[in-house]
Write a protein that holds these residues in place. Sequence first.
Motif, short mmCIF file in Angstrom:
data_model
loop_
_atom_site.label_atom_id
_atom_site.label_comp_id
_atom_site.label_asym_id
_atom_site.label_seq_id
_atom_site.Cartn_x
_atom_site.Cartn_y
_atom_site.Cartn_z
N ASP A 17 0.83 -1.20 0.00
CA ASP A 17 0.00 0.00 0.00
C ASP A 17 0.86 1.26 0.00
N LEU A 18 2.01 1.21 0.66
CA LEU A 18 2.94 2.33 0.62
C LEU A 18 3.54 2.49 -0.78
N VAL A 19 3.89 1.37 -1.41
CA VAL A 19 4.47 1.41 -2.76
C VAL A 19 3.50 2.07 -3.74
N CYS A 20 2.21 1.76 -3.61
CA CYS A 20 1.23 2.28 -4.58
C CYS A 20 0.52 3.55 -4.08
N ASN A 21 1.03 4.14 -3.00
CA ASN A 21 0.46 5.39 -2.49
C ASN A 21 -1.02 5.28 -2.15
N GLY A 22 -1.38 4.18 -1.48
CA GLY A 22 -2.74 4.04 -0.97
C GLY A 22 -3.77 3.67 -2.01
N ARG A 23 -3.35 3.00 -3.09
CA ARG A 23 -4.31 2.63 -4.14
C ARG A 23 -4.81 1.20 -4.01
N LEU A 24 -4.46 0.51 -2.92
CA LEU A 24 -4.72 -0.94 -2.82
C LEU A 24 -6.12 -1.24 -2.29
N ILE A 25 -6.78 -2.22 -2.91
CA ILE A 25 -8.03 -2.82 -2.44
C ILE A 25 -7.79 -4.33 -2.38
N LEU A 26 -8.26 -4.97 -1.32
CA LEU A 26 -8.07 -6.40 -1.18
C LEU A 26 -9.39 -7.14 -1.31
N GLY A 27 -9.58 -7.81 -2.43
CA GLY A 27 -10.64 -8.79 -2.52
C GLY A 27 -10.13 -10.07 -1.89
N LEU A 28 -10.89 -10.62 -0.95
CA LEU A 28 -10.44 -11.79 -0.18
C LEU A 28 -11.43 -12.94 -0.32
N GLY A 29 -10.90 -14.16 -0.30
CA GLY A 29 -11.75 -15.34 -0.38
C GLY A 29 -11.27 -16.43 0.56
N ILE A 30 -12.17 -17.37 0.87
CA ILE A 30 -11.81 -18.48 1.74
C ILE A 30 -11.29 -19.68 0.96
N ALA A 31 -11.48 -19.68 -0.37
CA ALA A 31 -11.09 -20.77 -1.28
C ALA A 31 -12.22 -21.78 -1.40
N GLY A 32 -12.36 -22.33 -2.60
CA GLY A 32 -13.39 -23.33 -2.85
C GLY A 32 -13.06 -24.66 -2.20
N ASN A 33 -14.04 -25.55 -2.20
CA ASN A 33 -13.87 -26.86 -1.57
C ASN A 33 -13.73 -27.92 -2.66
N ASN A 34 -12.48 -28.18 -3.06
CA ASN A 34 -12.23 -29.27 -4.00
C ASN A 34 -10.86 -29.86 -3.72
#
Length: 320
Positions: free
Chosen positions: A97-114
Amino acid sequence: MTQPKTAVGYLLPTREIVMAQAVPDLSRIMRLAERAEELGFDSIWVGDSILARPRLEPLTTLAAAAARTSRVKLGTAVLLPALRHPVVLANELANLDLVCNGRLILGLGIAGNNNSIEREFTACGVDFKHRIGIFEEGVALMRRLWTEPEVTFHGRHFHLDGVRLGLRPAQSSGIPLWLAGGVDNALRRVLRLADGWFPLPNSPESFARNWERIESLAQEMGHGAARLARAVYVTVNLNDDTAQAEREMRSFMESYYKVSYETMVALQPPCNGPAARCVEWLQAFVERGAETIVVRFGAPDQTAQQERFAAEVLPALRVA
């Protein structure tokens, strides 16, 4: 009242380039990132998988893209935080986030079940059966590490005593976290842990139904749903020849997921065909409340899809 402009993001093909080349050409990915910014996309996104669906590592790839862009948001669609220890990951993400000057958004997932994802978690030393609990504790810990001077925590999976994170994100309130979800437990998780909702809906109608459910659950839980950003992740192939678009999409999905096209279409239907058809489909999501659309191109020629989408679809989505 004027409706806010719909934000549109582009998913970089970080898996496709690994699948296609023994030595991935990172310069191609950077050119696509730069061109997305030039064409007026609002954000650039990358996926995550270490073993199950190998691709370029997301955080280092976004750091490289940050150095080649200045305006676009940079996001993960989606990151699997349970594969990393939350203290290490919080530190890495603060640095990014420091590298990109606060442009970061985190899409997060738990992962599928396979089976392939279970093997991935096992190889990374993570108990797959407990991945949801690990995810929830880890996300809560990262938020605290970014915003609190010192963190003490004793949970089921993690224990911290007086931990101070040396790096803090450029975004003083922490990096925005967007979570997927369609069933009640996942939607409750969105309300408890997230700043945004980021599903892969199978239709505009299901997106609207699930948003109504979030609002209902928010009342039960005493949370506010209006604060949540609302985004969708979609797959598109633009081509005046619909049959050719469908052939390319079939090839893309079957090679990407290693399952039948029909199976994937039932889970996450794409839009194949002329720009006008895709405009109508995407506008239906916007009309039902989507504020951000992240588009992945299921096609071999990413550059041509980028250019055509920017010329024929983006202007229609910008109309208030």
